[in-house]
Scaffold this motif. Sequence first.
Motif, PDB file in Angstrom:
ATOM      1  N   LYS A   1       0.811  -1.215   0.000  1.00 44.16           N
ATOM      2  CA  LYS A   1       0.000   0.000   0.000  1.00 44.16           C
ATOM      3  C   LYS A   1       0.848   1.269   0.000  1.00 44.16           C
ATOM      4  O   LYS A   1       0.359   2.337  -0.383  1.00 44.16           O
ATOM      5  CB  LYS A   1      -0.915   0.007   1.228  1.00 44.16           C
ATOM      6  N   THR A   2       2.087   1.180   0.439  1.00 39.77           N
ATOM      7  CA  THR A   2       2.902   2.394   0.586  1.00 39.77           C
ATOM      8  C   THR A   2       3.894   2.614  -0.546  1.00 39.77           C
ATOM      9  O   THR A   2       4.342   3.745  -0.748  1.00 39.77           O
ATOM     10  CB  THR A   2       3.677   2.371   1.918  1.00 39.77           C
ATOM     11  N   LEU A   3       4.246   1.583  -1.294  1.00 41.92           N
ATOM     12  CA  LEU A   3       5.233   1.727  -2.367  1.00 41.92           C
ATOM     13  C   LEU A   3       4.535   1.862  -3.715  1.00 41.92           C
ATOM     14  O   LEU A   3       3.765   0.983  -4.126  1.00 41.92           O
ATOM     15  CB  LEU A   3       6.182   0.530  -2.390  1.00 41.92           C
ATOM     16  N   ASP A   4       4.826   2.943  -4.419  1.00 43.52           N
ATOM     17  CA  ASP A   4       4.191   3.187  -5.710  1.00 43.52           C
ATOM     18  C   ASP A   4       4.536   2.100  -6.728  1.00 43.52           C
ATOM     19  O   ASP A   4       3.749   1.808  -7.624  1.00 43.52           O
ATOM     20  CB  ASP A   4       4.622   4.557  -6.242  1.00 43.52           C
ATOM     21  N   ALA A   5       5.702   1.498  -6.588  1.00 39.97           N
ATOM     22  CA  ALA A   5       6.119   0.471  -7.548  1.00 39.97           C
ATOM     23  C   ALA A   5       5.248  -0.779  -7.481  1.00 39.97           C
ATOM     24  O   ALA A   5       5.310  -1.620  -8.374  1.00 39.97           O
ATOM     25  CB  ALA A   5       7.584   0.096  -7.312  1.00 39.97           C
ATOM     26  N   TYR A   6       4.425  -0.915  -6.441  1.00 44.67           N
ATOM     27  CA  TYR A   6       3.500  -2.036  -6.344  1.00 44.67           C
ATOM     28  C   TYR A   6       2.123  -1.688  -6.932  1.00 44.67           C
ATOM     29  O   TYR A   6       1.184  -2.483  -6.788  1.00 44.67           O
ATOM     30  CB  TYR A   6       3.325  -2.475  -4.895  1.00 44.67           C
ATOM     31  N   SER A   7       2.019  -0.534  -7.581  1.00 47.35           N
ATOM     32  CA  SER A   7       0.741  -0.111  -8.141  1.00 47.35           C
ATOM     33  C   SER A   7       0.773  -0.229  -9.665  1.00 47.35           C
ATOM     34  O   SER A   7       1.712   0.236 -10.310  1.00 47.35           O
ATOM     35  CB  SER A   7       0.448   1.346  -7.745  1.00 47.35           C
ATOM     36  N   ALA A   8      -0.251  -0.865 -10.222  1.00 46.37           N
ATOM     37  CA  ALA A   8      -0.323  -1.016 -11.677  1.00 46.37           C
ATOM     38  C   ALA A   8      -1.775  -1.128 -12.090  1.00 46.37           C
ATOM     39  O   ALA A   8      -2.592  -1.704 -11.368  1.00 46.37           O
ATOM     40  CB  ALA A   8       0.457  -2.249 -12.130  1.00 46.37           C
ATOM     41  N   PRO A   9      -2.132  -0.589 -13.264  1.00 49.08           N
ATOM     42  CA  PRO A   9      -3.514  -0.680 -13.726  1.00 49.08           C
ATOM     43  C   PRO A   9      -3.802  -2.028 -14.370  1.00 49.08           C
ATOM     44  O   PRO A   9      -2.907  -2.681 -14.924  1.00 49.08           O
ATOM     45  CB  PRO A   9      -3.596   0.434 -14.781  1.00 49.08           C
ATOM     46  N   ARG A  10      -5.045  -2.446 -14.307  1.00 55.10           N
ATOM     47  CA  ARG A  10      -5.466  -3.648 -15.025  1.00 55.10           C
ATOM     48  C   ARG A  10      -5.860  -3.261 -16.442  1.00 55.10           C
ATOM     49  O   ARG A  10      -6.568  -2.283 -16.665  1.00 55.10           O
ATOM     50  CB  ARG A  10      -6.655  -4.296 -14.318  1.00 55.10           C
ATOM     51  N   GLY A  11      -5.362  -4.010 -17.416  1.00 55.18           N
ATOM     52  CA  GLY A  11      -5.757  -3.774 -18.801  1.00 55.18           C
ATOM     53  C   GLY A  11      -5.045  -2.615 -19.470  1.00 55.18           C
ATOM     54  O   GLY A  11      -5.421  -2.217 -20.575  1.00 55.18           O
ATOM     55  N   ALA A  12      -4.041  -2.053 -18.829  1.00 57.10           N
ATOM     56  CA  ALA A  12      -3.274  -0.953 -19.411  1.00 57.10           C
ATOM     57  C   ALA A  12      -1.845  -1.057 -18.911  1.00 57.10           C
ATOM     58  O   ALA A  12      -1.553  -1.759 -17.940  1.00 57.10           O
ATOM     59  CB  ALA A  12      -3.882   0.396 -19.032  1.00 57.10           C
ATOM     60  N   PHE A  13      -0.947  -0.335 -19.568  1.00 57.77           N
ATOM     61  CA  PHE A  13       0.453  -0.359 -19.184  1.00 57.77           C
ATOM     62  C   PHE A  13       0.852   0.983 -18.583  1.00 57.77           C
ATOM     63  O   PHE A  13       0.395   2.030 -19.036  1.00 57.77           O
ATOM     64  CB  PHE A  13       1.336  -0.669 -20.395  1.00 57.77           C
TER      65      PHE A  13
ATOM     66  N   GLU B   1      16.176  -1.526 -10.973  1.00 54.84           N
ATOM     67  CA  GLU B   1      15.417  -1.639 -12.216  1.00 54.84           C
ATOM     68  C   GLU B   1      15.170  -0.289 -12.883  1.00 54.84           C
ATOM     69  O   GLU B   1      15.134  -0.202 -14.106  1.00 54.84           O
ATOM     70  CB  GLU B   1      14.082  -2.334 -11.939  1.00 54.84           C
ATOM     71  N   GLY B   2      14.979   0.762 -12.119  1.00 53.64           N
ATOM     72  CA  GLY B   2      14.766   2.076 -12.715  1.00 53.64           C
ATOM     73  C   GLY B   2      13.486   2.137 -13.525  1.00 53.64           C
ATOM     74  O   GLY B   2      12.436   1.612 -13.123  1.00 53.64           O
ATOM     75  N   THR B   3      13.547   2.752 -14.709  1.00 50.99           N
ATOM     76  CA  THR B   3      12.374   2.906 -15.549  1.00 50.99           C
ATOM     77  C   THR B   3      11.850   1.543 -15.985  1.00 50.99           C
ATOM     78  O   THR B   3      12.595   0.703 -16.485  1.00 50.99           O
ATOM     79  CB  THR B   3      12.707   3.746 -16.797  1.00 50.99           C
ATOM     80  N   SER B   4      10.550   1.323 -15.767  1.00 53.93           N
ATOM     81  CA  SER B   4       9.946   0.025 -16.074  1.00 53.93           C
ATOM     82  C   SER B   4       8.524   0.231 -16.582  1.00 53.93           C
ATOM     83  O   SER B   4       7.884   1.244 -16.299  1.00 53.93           O
ATOM     84  CB  SER B   4       9.917  -0.871 -14.832  1.00 53.93           C
ATOM     85  N   VAL B   5       8.054  -0.744 -17.328  1.00 49.83           N
ATOM     86  CA  VAL B   5       6.658  -0.800 -17.770  1.00 49.83           C
ATOM     87  C   VAL B   5       5.982  -1.919 -16.998  1.00 49.83           C
ATOM     88  O   VAL B   5       6.538  -3.021 -16.878  1.00 49.83           O
ATOM     89  CB  VAL B   5       6.566  -1.060 -19.280  1.00 49.83           C
ATOM     90  N   GLN B   6       4.785  -1.658 -16.476  1.00 47.11           N
ATOM     91  CA  GLN B   6       4.102  -2.708 -15.734  1.00 47.11           C
ATOM     92  C   GLN B   6       2.594  -2.627 -15.907  1.00 47.11           C
ATOM     93  O   GLN B   6       2.035  -1.603 -16.306  1.00 47.11           O
ATOM     94  CB  GLN B   6       4.481  -2.680 -14.263  1.00 47.11           C
ATOM     95  N   THR B   7       1.956  -3.754 -15.595  1.00 47.69           N
ATOM     96  CA  THR B   7       0.506  -3.857 -15.669  1.00 47.69           C
ATOM     97  C   THR B   7       0.053  -4.877 -14.639  1.00 47.69           C
ATOM     98  O   THR B   7       0.856  -5.684 -14.157  1.00 47.69           O
ATOM     99  CB  THR B   7       0.048  -4.282 -17.081  1.00 47.69           C
ATOM    100  N   LEU B   8      -1.238  -4.847 -14.305  1.00 48.32           N
ATOM    101  CA  LEU B   8      -1.815  -5.836 -13.401  1.00 48.32           C
ATOM    102  C   LEU B   8      -2.557  -6.871 -14.230  1.00 48.32           C
ATOM    103  O   LEU B   8      -3.490  -6.535 -14.980  1.00 48.32           O
ATOM    104  CB  LEU B   8      -2.776  -5.176 -12.410  1.00 48.32           C
ATOM    105  N   HIS B   9      -2.133  -8.121 -14.106  1.00 46.19           N
ATOM    106  CA  HIS B   9      -2.804  -9.229 -14.787  1.00 46.19           C
ATOM    107  C   HIS B   9      -3.697  -9.944 -13.781  1.00 46.19           C
ATOM    108  O   HIS B   9      -3.248 -10.305 -12.691  1.00 46.19           O
ATOM    109  CB  HIS B   9      -1.767 -10.203 -15.346  1.00 46.19           C
TER     110      HIS B   9
END
Length: 212
Positions: free
Chosen positions: A16-28, A147-155
């Motif tokens: 809940k506190t780290l932004d890197a654990y946040s990702a949208p579903r169905g988008a990058f 890792e630095g700059t990364s692309v992520q999504t929620l599956h």
Amino acid sequence: MPYPGRIVADKIDFKKTLDAYSAPRGAFRVVEVPDRRYLAIDGHGDPNSSSEYADALAALYPVAYRLKFASKADGRDYVVPPLEGLWWADDMRAFTTARDKTRWHWTMMLMIPDWIGTEMVDATTDLVGHGDPSAQLHEIRIETLSEGTSVQTLHIGPFDDEGAVLERMHDEFIPANGLRMSGTHHEVYFSDVRRVAPHRMRTLLRQPVTRA
């Protein structure tokens, strides 16, 4: 119980506190991932049938939970972070399209907070070793992942449905945004496979990138 005189702060939940654990579903989403430290073990092969994979988890979790309880006793409590994995193959088509799990390499990881030092990890690993430890206990190492700059999504769904999502990430979104892959495929497991039906599994998929 905390030691006498120690004040225990609110329990930290890094999901809940780290932004890197946040990702949208169905988008990058393009994110900046700060350096993080992990308990890590390497392995190879199909995680569904490999005793090596099961032994790795049986080594990581007891150390992670003992660290959490030691930190709580010292006044800093936190939720043990989710299991994470780095995955790759010599030919990445074995991972994205062919899904030949026997050819996969992996590093399984559990994040450790910044305030936990190497000495505490070593002492905790020794304590776990006094019981009935996993054969891979002493293969645990501390790894700093940059890792630095990364692309992520929620599956959301079965692991075997990830291939199509990764194809879109690798072949469409990343090049269309002037990026190229630069690191190892990274997954964060928000669901417990023992308790959650496959169609409800929540997995963060991450790919480190650089500017093309």
